[in-house]
Scaffold this active site. Sequence first.
Site, PDB file in Angstrom:
ATOM      1  N   ARG A 108       0.813  -1.234   0.000  1.00  0.00           N
ATOM      2  CA  ARG A 108       0.000   0.000   0.000  1.00  0.00           C
ATOM      3  C   ARG A 108       0.842   1.278   0.000  1.00  0.00           C
ATOM      4  O   ARG A 108       0.484   2.274   0.625  1.00  0.00           O
ATOM      5  CB  ARG A 108      -0.962   0.013   1.195  1.00  0.00           C
ATOM      6  CG  ARG A 108      -1.914  -1.128   1.258  1.00  0.00           C
ATOM      7  CD  ARG A 108      -2.862  -1.215   0.068  1.00  0.00           C
ATOM      8  NE  ARG A 108      -3.594  -2.456   0.131  1.00  0.00           N
ATOM      9  CZ  ARG A 108      -3.168  -3.574  -0.468  1.00  0.00           C
ATOM     10  NH1 ARG A 108      -2.058  -3.598  -1.199  1.00  0.00           N
ATOM     11  NH2 ARG A 108      -3.864  -4.684  -0.364  1.00  0.00           N
TER      12      ARG A 108
ATOM     13  N   SER B  12     -10.439   0.196   3.442  1.00  0.00           N
ATOM     14  CA  SER B  12      -9.738  -0.026   4.716  1.00  0.00           C
ATOM     15  C   SER B  12      -9.108   1.273   5.201  1.00  0.00           C
ATOM     16  O   SER B  12      -8.355   1.909   4.474  1.00  0.00           O
ATOM     17  CB  SER B  12      -8.628  -1.066   4.533  1.00  0.00           C
ATOM     18  OG  SER B  12      -9.204  -2.295   4.206  1.00  0.00           O
TER      19      SER B  12
ATOM     20  N   GLU C  11      -4.164   3.663   6.287  1.00  0.00           N
ATOM     21  CA  GLU C  11      -3.986   3.376   4.858  1.00  0.00           C
ATOM     22  C   GLU C  11      -4.565   4.556   4.067  1.00  0.00           C
ATOM     23  O   GLU C  11      -4.028   4.946   3.032  1.00  0.00           O
ATOM     24  CB  GLU C  11      -4.713   2.077   4.485  1.00  0.00           C
ATOM     25  CG  GLU C  11      -4.616   1.747   3.007  1.00  0.00           C
ATOM     26  CD  GLU C  11      -5.128   0.351   2.678  1.00  0.00           C
ATOM     27  OE1 GLU C  11      -4.916  -0.588   3.480  1.00  0.00           O
ATOM     28  OE2 GLU C  11      -5.737   0.199   1.600  1.00  0.00           O
TER      29      GLU C  11
HETATM   30  C1  FAD Z   1     -15.331   0.364  -1.083  1.00  0.00           C
HETATM   31  C2  FAD Z   1     -13.835   0.484  -1.201  1.00  0.00           C
HETATM   32  C3  FAD Z   1     -13.077  -0.671  -1.291  1.00  0.00           C
HETATM   33  C4  FAD Z   1     -11.675  -0.561  -1.420  1.00  0.00           C
HETATM   34  N1  FAD Z   1     -10.942  -1.706  -1.524  1.00  0.00           N
HETATM   35  C5  FAD Z   1      -9.612  -1.624  -1.690  1.00  0.00           C
HETATM   36  C6  FAD Z   1      -8.825  -2.804  -1.841  1.00  0.00           C
HETATM   37  O1  FAD Z   1      -9.311  -3.918  -1.850  1.00  0.00           O
HETATM   38  N2  FAD Z   1      -7.484  -2.667  -1.989  1.00  0.00           N
HETATM   39  C7  FAD Z   1      -6.885  -1.458  -2.014  1.00  0.00           C
HETATM   40  O2  FAD Z   1      -5.659  -1.396  -2.170  1.00  0.00           O
HETATM   41  N3  FAD Z   1      -7.603  -0.319  -1.854  1.00  0.00           N
HETATM   42  C8  FAD Z   1      -8.945  -0.372  -1.708  1.00  0.00           C
HETATM   43  N4  FAD Z   1      -9.679   0.780  -1.564  1.00  0.00           N
HETATM   44  C9  FAD Z   1      -8.984   2.086  -1.508  1.00  0.00           C
HETATM   45  C10 FAD Z   1      -8.817   2.786  -2.849  1.00  0.00           C
HETATM   46  O3  FAD Z   1      -9.815   2.409  -3.784  1.00  0.00           O
HETATM   47  C11 FAD Z   1      -7.435   2.509  -3.446  1.00  0.00           C
HETATM   48  O4  FAD Z   1      -6.416   2.976  -2.591  1.00  0.00           O
HETATM   49  C12 FAD Z   1      -7.257   3.158  -4.814  1.00  0.00           C
HETATM   50  O5  FAD Z   1      -6.022   2.738  -5.342  1.00  0.00           O
HETATM   51  C13 FAD Z   1      -7.275   4.679  -4.746  1.00  0.00           C
HETATM   52  O6  FAD Z   1      -7.445   5.151  -6.069  1.00  0.00           O
HETATM   53  P1  FAD Z   1      -8.071   6.601  -6.321  1.00  0.00           P
HETATM   54  O7  FAD Z   1      -8.031   6.864  -7.783  1.00  0.00           O
HETATM   55  O8  FAD Z   1      -9.389   6.710  -5.686  1.00  0.00           O
HETATM   56  O9  FAD Z   1      -6.999   7.503  -5.567  1.00  0.00           O
HETATM   57  P2  FAD Z   1      -7.286   8.846  -4.769  1.00  0.00           P
HETATM   58  O10 FAD Z   1      -8.070   8.558  -3.545  1.00  0.00           O
HETATM   59  O11 FAD Z   1      -7.825   9.867  -5.706  1.00  0.00           O
HETATM   60  O12 FAD Z   1      -5.809   9.231  -4.348  1.00  0.00           O
HETATM   61  C14 FAD Z   1      -5.111   8.446  -3.393  1.00  0.00           C
HETATM   62  C15 FAD Z   1      -3.666   8.969  -3.304  1.00  0.00           C
HETATM   63  O13 FAD Z   1      -3.021   8.741  -4.546  1.00  0.00           O
HETATM   64  C16 FAD Z   1      -2.566   9.971  -5.105  1.00  0.00           C
HETATM   65  N5  FAD Z   1      -2.794   9.925  -6.551  1.00  0.00           N
HETATM   66  C17 FAD Z   1      -3.957   9.675  -7.203  1.00  0.00           C
HETATM   67  N6  FAD Z   1      -3.763   9.721  -8.525  1.00  0.00           N
HETATM   68  C18 FAD Z   1      -2.458  10.022  -8.714  1.00  0.00           C
HETATM   69  C19 FAD Z   1      -1.648  10.252  -9.867  1.00  0.00           C
HETATM   70  N7  FAD Z   1      -2.142  10.164 -11.098  1.00  0.00           N
HETATM   71  N8  FAD Z   1      -0.360  10.580  -9.679  1.00  0.00           N
HETATM   72  C20 FAD Z   1       0.181  10.669  -8.428  1.00  0.00           C
HETATM   73  N9  FAD Z   1      -0.536  10.468  -7.300  1.00  0.00           N
HETATM   74  C21 FAD Z   1      -1.838  10.153  -7.442  1.00  0.00           C
HETATM   75  C22 FAD Z   1      -3.435  11.058  -4.453  1.00  0.00           C
HETATM   76  O14 FAD Z   1      -2.790  12.316  -4.480  1.00  0.00           O
HETATM   77  C23 FAD Z   1      -3.597  10.489  -3.068  1.00  0.00           C
HETATM   78  O15 FAD Z   1      -2.465  10.748  -2.273  1.00  0.00           O
HETATM   79  C24 FAD Z   1     -11.063   0.708  -1.439  1.00  0.00           C
HETATM   80  C25 FAD Z   1     -11.846   1.873  -1.355  1.00  0.00           C
HETATM   81  C26 FAD Z   1     -13.231   1.757  -1.238  1.00  0.00           C
HETATM   82  C27 FAD Z   1     -14.051   3.016  -1.168  1.00  0.00           C
END
Ligand code: FAD
Length: 296
Positions: free
Chosen positions: A169, A218, A288
Amino acid sequence: MSWQQPLQSFGELSQHESMAAHTTLAVGGMATWYFKPHHKIALCQALSLIPDEIRILPLGRGSNLLVSDQGFKGMVIDLGMLNHVEIKGRTLTAQAGSRMSKLAQTAAKAGLSGLEFMATVPGDLGGGIAMNAGAFGQQASDTCLQVDIVHRHGNEETLSKQQLNMVYRHSQIPDQAIILAASFELLKGKAENILHAMRHMRQKRSQSQPLALPNCGSVFKNPEGDYAARLIEAVGLKGKCMGDAQISNVHANFIVNHGSASSDDIHALIALVQHSVFEKFAIHLEPEVRILESVQ
Ligand SMILES: Cc1cc2nc3c(=O)[nH]c(=O)nc-3n(C[C@H](O)[C@H](O)[C@H](O)COP(=O)(O)OP(=O)(O)OC[C@H]3O[C@@H](n4cnc5c(N)ncnc54)[C@H](O)[C@@H]3O)c2cc1C
């Protein structure tokens, strides 16, 4: 001429944008600036126009982000328009704003295995690389070959996953850099088996997670050899409320927003969990969820 006017030819620029509308927890104050570039070249050109003193925050789906009630003093860069995906042989390459669920489906239909878990993670690829997202024994770094980034002033670079030091992560993205795209080397498989595995993962998710209410997945990383959810239950906090935020009754490592929770409510629950788990087990639970303080 101010920098705002030329920036508008590279994308949509707005001011005082509510971050509650852009995060799956549905909390957070205003971002001073919100910019959605039309495409990759527009983004790279636009970066050199944004004054140095403005901090930028790349945003995907906002599914792992807790923004302060005071908002974000800087510019959020929404990568939603960078969503091209292509497959050549066993290599899938996608831009950062592609939904991970779409990548899982595209790979599966092409008979390529390795991204099945992405069917259950509601974020975009950029966020998935930044977080080294994973589930069901797979994670982004398993199959990732390389990642294209752009630095704060518009210069592009391609990094290997080793250079990004992708661990559980976490990936080490250079400060203020933005992930543009990533490619993955996948394994050949039977499309129907891969699609079946994805359906099974989704089913398991819907049975064990509170997906009907706003949340961020999480909240805490699992400490080595244990589960954050087990520790939270063991200190009796499952179901605990602060304002309209609650430690989910369905899954103790989720915090849900019943409608009008504030970021402060969620911070208070996070602090309470950390304190209680440390007192009983001497284990520090590391968030996380990415916590964005207003001072940033
Ligand atoms: C219902 C639910 C279930 C989930 N299950 C999981 C799971 O099973 N496993 C898991 O790992 N996660 C899970 N997550 C968490 C989340 O979906 C992941 O961490 C996902 O990778 C985040 O992607 P995002 O586009 O929403 O990132 P964001 O929330 O938009 O950003 C997260 C971080 O990444 C950075 N970021 C985003 N895009 C970029 C980019 N292009 N360049 C540089 N930095 C960037 C942001 O600045 C921020 O610091 C879950 C979330 C929810 C709501």
